[in-house]
Design a protein around this motif. Structure first.
Motif, PDB file in Angstrom:
ATOM      1  N   MET A 170      34.543  42.493  41.133  1.00 30.82           N
ATOM      2  CA  MET A 170      34.356  43.315  39.938  1.00 30.82           C
ATOM      3  C   MET A 170      33.256  44.356  40.160  1.00 30.82           C
ATOM      4  N   ASN A 171      33.553  45.581  39.778  1.00 29.31           N
ATOM      5  CA  ASN A 171      32.534  46.617  39.882  1.00 29.31           C
ATOM      6  C   ASN A 171      31.801  46.733  38.557  1.00 29.31           C
ATOM      7  N   GLU A 172      30.639  47.365  38.622  1.00 24.26           N
ATOM      8  CA  GLU A 172      29.863  47.496  37.382  1.00 24.26           C
ATOM      9  C   GLU A 172      30.510  48.438  36.369  1.00 24.26           C
ATOM     10  N   ASN A 173      31.395  49.320  36.851  1.00 25.59           N
ATOM     11  CA  ASN A 173      32.049  50.211  35.885  1.00 25.59           C
ATOM     12  C   ASN A 173      33.303  49.586  35.278  1.00 25.59           C
ATOM     13  N   HIS A 174      33.549  48.342  35.650  1.00 27.34           N
ATOM     14  CA  HIS A 174      34.743  47.691  35.105  1.00 27.34           C
ATOM     15  C   HIS A 174      34.584  47.364  33.618  1.00 27.34           C
ATOM     16  N   VAL A 175      35.698  47.523  32.918  1.00 22.38           N
ATOM     17  CA  VAL A 175      35.719  47.241  31.481  1.00 22.38           C
ATOM     18  C   VAL A 175      36.540  45.974  31.245  1.00 22.38           C
ATOM     19  N   GLU A 199      29.086  37.008  26.619  1.00 23.34           N
ATOM     20  CA  GLU A 199      27.694  37.021  27.089  1.00 23.34           C
ATOM     21  C   GLU A 199      27.637  36.926  28.623  1.00 23.34           C
ATOM     22  N   TYR A 200      28.519  36.117  29.166  1.00 23.05           N
ATOM     23  CA  TYR A 200      28.551  35.871  30.608  1.00 23.05           C
ATOM     24  C   TYR A 200      28.872  37.170  31.374  1.00 23.05           C
ATOM     25  N   TYR A 201      29.891  37.902  30.914  1.00 25.30           N
ATOM     26  CA  TYR A 201      30.264  39.114  31.653  1.00 25.30           C
ATOM     27  C   TYR A 201      29.329  40.289  31.354  1.00 25.30           C
ATOM     28  N   ASN A 260      34.334  29.665  35.692  1.00 26.67           N
ATOM     29  CA  ASN A 260      34.557  29.502  37.129  1.00 26.67           C
ATOM     30  C   ASN A 260      35.992  29.867  37.511  1.00 26.67           C
ATOM     31  N   VAL A 261      36.960  29.365  36.735  1.00 32.01           N
ATOM     32  CA  VAL A 261      38.366  29.673  37.038  1.00 32.01           C
ATOM     33  C   VAL A 261      38.660  31.148  36.740  1.00 32.01           C
ATOM     34  N   VAL A 262      38.116  31.638  35.623  1.00 33.55           N
ATOM     35  CA  VAL A 262      38.347  33.056  35.294  1.00 33.55           C
ATOM     36  C   VAL A 262      37.771  33.930  36.418  1.00 33.55           C
ATOM     37  N   ASP A 263      36.562  33.604  36.864  1.00 37.10           N
ATOM     38  CA  ASP A 263      35.948  34.361  37.970  1.00 37.10           C
ATOM     39  C   ASP A 263      36.865  34.385  39.195  1.00 37.10           C
ATOM     40  N   PHE A 264      37.444  33.232  39.486  1.00 39.61           N
ATOM     41  CA  PHE A 264      38.338  33.144  40.648  1.00 39.61           C
ATOM     42  C   PHE A 264      39.500  34.131  40.513  1.00 39.61           C
ATOM     43  N   PHE A 265      40.089  34.188  39.298  1.00 39.50           N
ATOM     44  CA  PHE A 265      41.206  35.121  39.088  1.00 39.50           C
ATOM     45  C   PHE A 265      40.745  36.583  39.181  1.00 39.50           C
ATOM     46  N   LEU A 266      39.476  36.823  38.851  1.00 45.45           N
ATOM     47  CA  LEU A 266      38.988  38.212  38.818  1.00 45.45           C
ATOM     48  C   LEU A 266      38.454  38.706  40.164  1.00 45.45           C
ATOM     49  N   TRP A 267      38.140  37.785  41.064  1.00 44.51           N
ATOM     50  CA  TRP A 267      37.619  38.216  42.373  1.00 44.51           C
ATOM     51  C   TRP A 267      38.510  39.269  42.999  1.00 44.51           C
ATOM     52  N   PRO A 268      37.924  40.263  43.645  1.00 47.11           N
ATOM     53  CA  PRO A 268      38.750  41.262  44.336  1.00 47.11           C
ATOM     54  C   PRO A 268      39.697  40.607  45.352  1.00 47.11           C
ATOM     55  N   LYS A 269      39.224  39.529  45.986  1.00 48.31           N
ATOM     56  CA  LYS A 269      40.057  38.888  47.011  1.00 48.31           C
ATOM     57  C   LYS A 269      41.224  38.100  46.415  1.00 48.31           C
ATOM     58  N   MET A 288      45.994  49.574  32.041  1.00 53.02           N
ATOM     59  CA  MET A 288      45.664  49.161  33.413  1.00 53.02           C
ATOM     60  C   MET A 288      46.514  49.905  34.446  1.00 53.02           C
ATOM     61  N   LYS A 289      47.776  50.181  34.103  1.00 46.00           N
ATOM     62  CA  LYS A 289      48.660  50.781  35.100  1.00 46.00           C
ATOM     63  C   LYS A 289      48.212  52.188  35.498  1.00 46.00           C
ATOM     64  N   LYS A 290      47.369  52.802  34.668  1.00 43.87           N
ATOM     65  CA  LYS A 290      46.849  54.139  35.021  1.00 43.87           C
ATOM     66  C   LYS A 290      46.067  54.089  36.328  1.00 43.87           C
ATOM     67  N   ASN A 291      45.377  52.968  36.572  1.00 45.38           N
ATOM     68  CA  ASN A 291      44.577  52.833  37.796  1.00 45.38           C
ATOM     69  C   ASN A 291      45.239  51.918  38.830  1.00 45.38           C
ATOM     70  N   ASP A 292      46.483  51.525  38.543  1.00 43.45           N
ATOM     71  CA  ASP A 292      47.159  50.579  39.444  1.00 43.45           C
ATOM     72  C   ASP A 292      46.302  49.357  39.719  1.00 43.45           C
ATOM     73  N   TYR A 293      45.609  48.915  38.696  1.00 42.27           N
ATOM     74  CA  TYR A 293      44.749  47.741  38.869  1.00 42.27           C
ATOM     75  C   TYR A 293      44.546  47.042  37.530  1.00 42.27           C
ATOM     76  N   GLY A 294      44.645  45.752  37.545  1.00 42.36           N
ATOM     77  CA  GLY A 294      44.344  45.012  36.326  1.00 42.36           C
ATOM     78  C   GLY A 294      44.389  43.519  36.567  1.00 42.36           C
ATOM     79  N   ARG A 295      43.573  42.808  35.806  1.00 43.22           N
ATOM     80  CA  ARG A 295      43.566  41.341  35.887  1.00 43.22           C
ATOM     81  C   ARG A 295      43.714  40.815  34.459  1.00 43.22           C
TER      82      ARG A 295
END
Lengths: 234, 103
Positions: free
Chosen positions: A1-6, A22-24, A210-219, A118-125
């Motif tokens: 996740m980048n800092e500019n992510h919404v 609060e976490y994100y 923890n699980v949400v983080d896993f789904f959001l990881w770039p990898k 999301m499809k505007k940037n070809d990226y989404g989780r």
């Protein structure tokens, strides 16, 4: 996740949704939240909308605002949910409709509008929320478990339909976590439920992030259409 | 705004959506910016995903132009005998009727 992510999280007034907001925010991300009633907290880099997640007009207006202000959406966490525990024969139809509206229709609507952005940037989780009650076919939870079964199926079909836009869609299956959602469930029922788990304890907020983080990881860009249940439930 | 003025704004918004979709299409398959352009079907240019992209882009451009949120792919659009997505012209007419209802 980048800092500019919404990041957009539904149901952030209390419980797990508030924790995730609060976490994100703490992770430096721009977080947008929503709930029916206003929140009684303030956070930096947090914007709140008051709406019913199944109200198409209000939801579309919120997404229009997100597009205008941020022109992007990277993450959607469909946390908003309601439950009701009742014998099937004593479950009012109104309760069934409310549960389906919040849990399924709300998730459907948010996924649809989020994917357009999301499809505007070809990226989404997209991370949806389900429950071990669905996998365990728990008695007394027919409407709730069925609404989440619908969410699971939705998750897996959207994973296929949205893959070509670079959007992954997964779900986390919650074991009982001490929140308002299970406030009215009798203690012995909760203990019985926990006895079905491989790891026999209540879920904690950190188990969910923890699980949400896993789904959001770039990898994790090769992970989609998956349902991960907490506590070792299959 | 006069009815003709509004239709002209809808046409321009949908043409902007066409521009956006064309960026993703190979040169020979790009949509012509004309009301007669057939979008979908036997003589249409777009495949089903292309049509999805155009409708999503059109919703967004209409929203920007009129400050009003609409859902183009609503129940009526999907059940009409003559699809409003057949040509750019029919799409303009359908969007115009949706905006009128919104007023």
């Amino acid at each position: 996740m980048n800092e500019n992510h919404v990041v957009l999280i539904t149901g952030t007034r209390k419980g797990i949704g508030r924790y995730l907001a609060e976490y994100y925010v703490k992770k430096g991300l721009q977080v947008i939240g929503c709930s029916r009633k206003p929140v009684d907290y303030e956070l930096r880099n947090y914007q709140h909308f008051c709406l019913d997640v199944s109200d198409e007009v209000k939801v579309k207006q919120m997404f229009a605002e997100i597009r205008k202000v941020y022109n992007r959406l990277d993450v959607l966490i469909n946390n908003a949910g309601i439950a009701s525990m009742n014998h099937f024969l004593l479950t009012p139809l109104r309760t069934v409709r409310e549960i389906l509206n919040t849990n399924f229709v709300g998730t459907f609507l948010f996924c649809r509008e989020a994917a357009k952005l999301m499809k505007k940037n070809d990226y989404g989780r997209i991370v949806n929320f389900t429950t071990v009650a669905t996998s365990l076919k728990l008695e007394g939870e027919a409407a709730y478990a069925a609404s989440k079964a619908a969410v699971e199926n939705l998750t897996q079909i959207l994973a296929k339909e949205l893959a070509e836009f670079g959007i992954t869609v997964n779900a986390v299956g919650l074991a009982p976590v001490r929140t308002d959602l299970i406030r009215s469930v009798p203690q012995e029922k909760l203990e019985e439920l926990i006895s079905h788990q491989t790891i026999r304890r209540f879920g904690e907020f950190r188990d969910i992030s923890n699980v949400v983080d896993f789904f959001l990881w770039p990898k994790s860009d090769f992970i989609t259409g998956q349902i991960i249940y907490l506590g070792g439930i299959n | 705004m006069t009815p003709a003025g509004r239709v002209e704004k809808i046409i321009q918004a949908i043409f902007r959506a066409v521009d956006e979709v064309n960026q993703e299409l190979p040169e020979g398959q790009r949509l012509k910016k004309s009301l007669d352009t057939v979008l979908f079907g036997r003589s249409g240019v777009l495949d089903s995903l292309g049509l999805v992209n155009l409708i999503v882009a059109a919703e967004e451009k209409i929203e920007e132009e009129f400050g009003s949120t609409i859902t183009i792919a609503d129940e009526r659009a999907m059940s009409q005998k003559n699809s409003p997505f057949r040509t750019i012209g029919t799409l303009v007419d359908y969007v115009s009727s949706l905006l009128e209802e919104n007023e």
